[in-house]
Design an enzyme around this catalytic site. Sequence first.
Site, short mmCIF file in Angstrom:
data_model
loop_
_atom_site.label_atom_id
_atom_site.label_comp_id
_atom_site.label_asym_id
_atom_site.label_seq_id
_atom_site.Cartn_x
_atom_site.Cartn_y
_atom_site.Cartn_z
N ASP A 135 -27.40 1.07 -78.22
CA ASP A 135 -26.62 0.40 -77.13
C ASP A 135 -27.40 0.38 -75.74
OD1 ASP A 135 -23.70 0.21 -76.70
OD2 ASP A 135 -24.59 1.05 -75.05
N GLU A 144 -29.06 -4.21 -78.66
CA GLU A 144 -28.07 -4.55 -78.64
C GLU A 144 -28.22 -5.08 -76.73
OE1 GLU A 144 -23.34 -3.85 -76.87
OE2 GLU A 144 -25.47 -2.84 -75.81
#
Lengths: 662, 662
Positions: free
Chosen positions: A383, A412
Amino acid sequence: MELNGRSRVIIEAAAPEVDDGAFPAKRVAGERVLAEADIFADGHDLIAAVVLHRHDSESEWQEVRMRPLVNDRWQAEFAVEKLGFHRFTIEAWIDHFLTWHRDMKKRVDGGASEDELRVQLMIGLEHIRNAAARAGARDRRKLAVFAATLDGDDPIDDKIEDLWSDDLLALMWRNAERRFVTRYDRELLIEVDRPRAAYSTWYELFPRSAAAEEGRHGTFKDVEAQLPRVARMGFDILYMPPIHPIGMKFRKGKNNKVQAEPDDVGSPWAIGGEEGGHKAIHPQLGTIDDFERLVKKAKAAGLEIAMDIAFQASPDHPYVKEHPDWFLMRPDGTIQYAENPPKKYQDIYPFHFESESWTAMWDELRDVFAYWAGKGVRVFRVDNPHTKPLPFWEWCIRDLKCEYPDLIFLAEAFTRPKIMYRLAKEGFTQSYTYFAWRHTKEEFTEYFEEITKPPVSDFFRPNAWPNTPDILTEYLQFGGRPAFVQRFILAATLAASYGIYGPAYERFVHQARDHGGEEYLDSEKYEVKHWPPADDDMTELIAVVNRIRRENPALQQNATLQFHETDNEQILCYSKSAGDNVIVVVVNLDVHLTHSGWIDLDLEALGLETGRSFQVHDLLSNARHTWHGPRNYVQMNPQVIPAHIFRIRRRVRTEKDFEYFL
Amino acid sequence: MELNGRSRVIIEAAAPEVDDGAFPAKRVAGERVLAEADIFADGHDLIAAVVLHRHDSESEWQEVRMRPLVNDRWQAEFAVEKLGFHRFTIEAWIDHFLTWHRDMKKRVDGGASEDELRVQLMIGLEHIRNAAARAGARDRRKLAVFAATLDGDDPIDDKIEDLWSDDLLALMWRNAERRFVTRYDRELLIEVDRPRAAYSTWYELFPRSAAAEEGRHGTFKDVEAQLPRVARMGFDILYMPPIHPIGMKFRKGKNNKVQAEPDDVGSPWAIGGEEGGHKAIHPQLGTIDDFERLVKKAKAAGLEIAMDIAFQASPDHPYVKEHPDWFLMRPDGTIQYAENPPKKYQDIYPFHFESESWTAMWDELRDVFAYWAGKGVRVFRVDNPHTKPLPFWEWCIRDLKCEYPDLIFLAEAFTRPKIMYRLAKEGFTQSYTYFAWRHTKEEFTEYFEEITKPPVSDFFRPNAWPNTPDILTEYLQFGGRPAFVQRFILAATLAASYGIYGPAYERFVHQARDHGGEEYLDSEKYEVKHWPPADDDMTELIAVVNRIRRENPALQQNATLQFHETDNEQILCYSKSAGDNVIVVVVNLDVHLTHSGWIDLDLEALGLETGRSFQVHDLLSNARHTWHGPRNYVQMNPQVIPAHIFRIRRRVRTEKDFEYFL
């Protein structure tokens, strides 16, 4: 003078080489690496060159002879089989024997005098004798035979005749005089991943929404029950948002409300509670044993579990008490929460990477991955990696891959292009892309040309997602079902790796929370959802397309992606090929209207003969057409299906193929 | 952990940077260097960056602050004044004060609470106090004033008001906290040459053909007599083929005959006789004193003498006896002469660069340049440098430029592109080009785009020659006078440096020795020629064009070269600009027919306002036209003059420019 001025060969611009060799180029096991360089020297002497390569775990170099292409570019090919780091470099030297051999041919053809030829034969003889002295017994015997002829009483024409023997050339190559060798000034790394690093099909679901009954918090056991459905659709990676305990302090309510209601479940990305942090499991999802069983069951179903690693802490995370020095303290004694002024994210504390204790923190963060790798996880979706220092990732991923070379890391990072590229260079195996925000023929062409060709494709592997829990594009909000179908087919055929945020996508969920925003209304990020079996969804189409991907190696790589001309701005046409397997995809980009037009195929690139008919087999509709020549007519109604996925059969039989014709 | 993981800023892809910094980028004294790099970090913190630069003779770095452009690209500018090597690198760091300052603005604009603002002011105060502690007395006093306000009893709005002061920003920049600084991983070299390295106008003549009377061998004194004529034409470099004694053994006759007649003078490139070698002067040309006087007289006339250095020896060269180990011996005891089988050049021995004695040979060859530099020569045209080892040139030129940083080396290498480029990287100041063999609009555009833009233009300075004593192109052989005029104008306006092989060019000499070849008939290379004053030649046009070059800085550089669209394949249109000086050249490429057509100027690139008329002044015909908008009509008759050289006056007065209009 340190320099050996007699090494006359220059080696420049080797490939693959990422940022002058600062980072490895990425390949997968079983792939053949095309190593190239510009190699030249002064004058007209002939050059010999080899690629030296080895896996980092081996000490001996393997050698492959290079061949000249055009314009002083040389090439050799070698296979990489073993995961981890493979390295190569290049050596080249003036080959005086080859030079002499070429000139001898020219002299003979140019009618040189016998006197001259005799002098030249003396020179050649010396080369052969020197080679024999370097050779092993077997080659030495063979070279001695050539030497004896050149040196003997045979007529000069016979001596010369012997020179053109391929055997002699092979013997001389094997025992070449490698004097004044130039070695390329660096060793270049190839990072060898497993094939799934390059070809993967991702499905994202929230485990807490996996329960069969409405109103119950889902568990890993519920996810187990979903495995057959996900596998049937043809996915191979099942990715779950963070599965850790969720903080209570400043917990966000439904639709990201600042104040949670007592029964609100919070965002899985607000990691850490009194039950533990990044190495703990949210009690309502199950136990560590449940998780390990899920990993195994998934594997049995042909699926890998991908974990979401988000390096941030809720105020309740154990780190906050145990390592207050890992967070930034404000002058009022409070910990600095995440902010993007004037927005505040008080439920999240970012790590303070300029902390004095950074080395301990780095170690711990790496250990989070190592912990889950120890539980059998091999795929991590990371993330927002771009909000953690880039040097951290290089160190962390490199370190982990030494122990687990089969790890896959998906970055990401929806951020500026140079940062996305740098993350890929630092070691991320795959990267999210701007795919969701590309819409026109020009945009697709420009973007995919960039990310599927060197230099970018050497280090950046795109993973195309039409949606994520954070990204419900306006295109999907307002394009209706044709938009969902079209974006899905584009993702699955443009990129060898793609994914969907599942139930919401396959059921055409398209309501946004705010006008102009991309957040889902009643997003799963903040609440438990229930997805009862649906009659009317995209699962069939998904299964078909994923089967097409599995059956057609052309769609399992990006290197051969090529766009073809069309005479309609709303019609996009591109192809991919892998050996005999050739796929041509045609997509109507307009979600409202039927479009027709002429596509203009680059037949040569597709390996098609210009004058010969070929068959196109639409793998979606199962229709087959016989086409002839580059220009062909297509028509697509978005309400039916907005695309063709054609497999090309290069040779269509004609009467000439039958025996009775002959 | 060696790595400082808290240095979060990444610096990539600096420019100018030739081959990852392996070679210097070239600039001239007085030029401003635009130094750039990609600079970024994780997260949203603001970055500060500086270029550090210094001349190699200085020990202190100068610092220039960089500014962000777009897409994480940063830039700073600095001037290079002193000849020799200048170096630069880049440093960048997270600027926490600037980040805080930006966020403070957002907080204030976003209506943050007074409590929040007070905490933030405490953070800002700490930044300012820390800066004061680092500052000198003067800045410290000023910073103390800001600190006192922030810390005092003033209303919060006043405190905040103070923050937006430019003085505060300047003070904080001067005393910025440079923690965890990232430094670019290399220092990049700029080779600073004198301006003539980039802008020069060459004229080649054979001194032995310079006599006023027919039949006499010319001397340096005769060349002196030519100086006014050459200077009047506007040249600034007078280049002479080798001036050394010429070998007798295997001397070539007229038109390159294998056997010379007794009175044949031989090729000046067959260097060395009993009178001496590369440091001697052909007795018929004069003495070393004559030569030195010529150098001085030329200088007084605004001309520099360029010498031709050809590293090869005639069989009579003293080196052959003194250093037989510098040549390759054949098995029959003879020395290997130059060959390109089946062709033989028995009048020339190449040096054997793989000799055991290579270091002594390198030293001696370098000393040849040093010897003539000692006699006042600063420009060398090097014959066939690509047949000598590339590493030799890097060492030789670098070494010589330490003593004589004003040296100019022109590489006469008509060879494959990568070798030509490598020679330029190794240190050659200028390079001959493929100009003579470029003919069509597409060829000119493609080739000059390549050689006048980075990366090539950072190391390669083209010198365009329409002819040389070896190169009489078929275009000139068959194109008549229009071809000579057209190729001359193209060379002089496309390239900031160009040259002609003189008398033969200005008198339209176009007869080739062999059909299909490029050798002149009765070439000066093998005989003494006589060039009596001519009534009918190109000298006037040459003088005009060279004057135009001198008066228009736009033509003295290549960086701004830009091609413009035309609707006629035979019409080439391009521009160059330097500040306000804008030149547009239009050439009819057809030597036979009058062509007319529309040119489509990129007005923005020329700095012209779209809606405003502008004047074009043809510097060749002296005609002036008023044009409006990008599309304009041109017509050129090659029998009259095949080109326009327009100077653009950006602003044409209209009634609005006069006072009485207002």
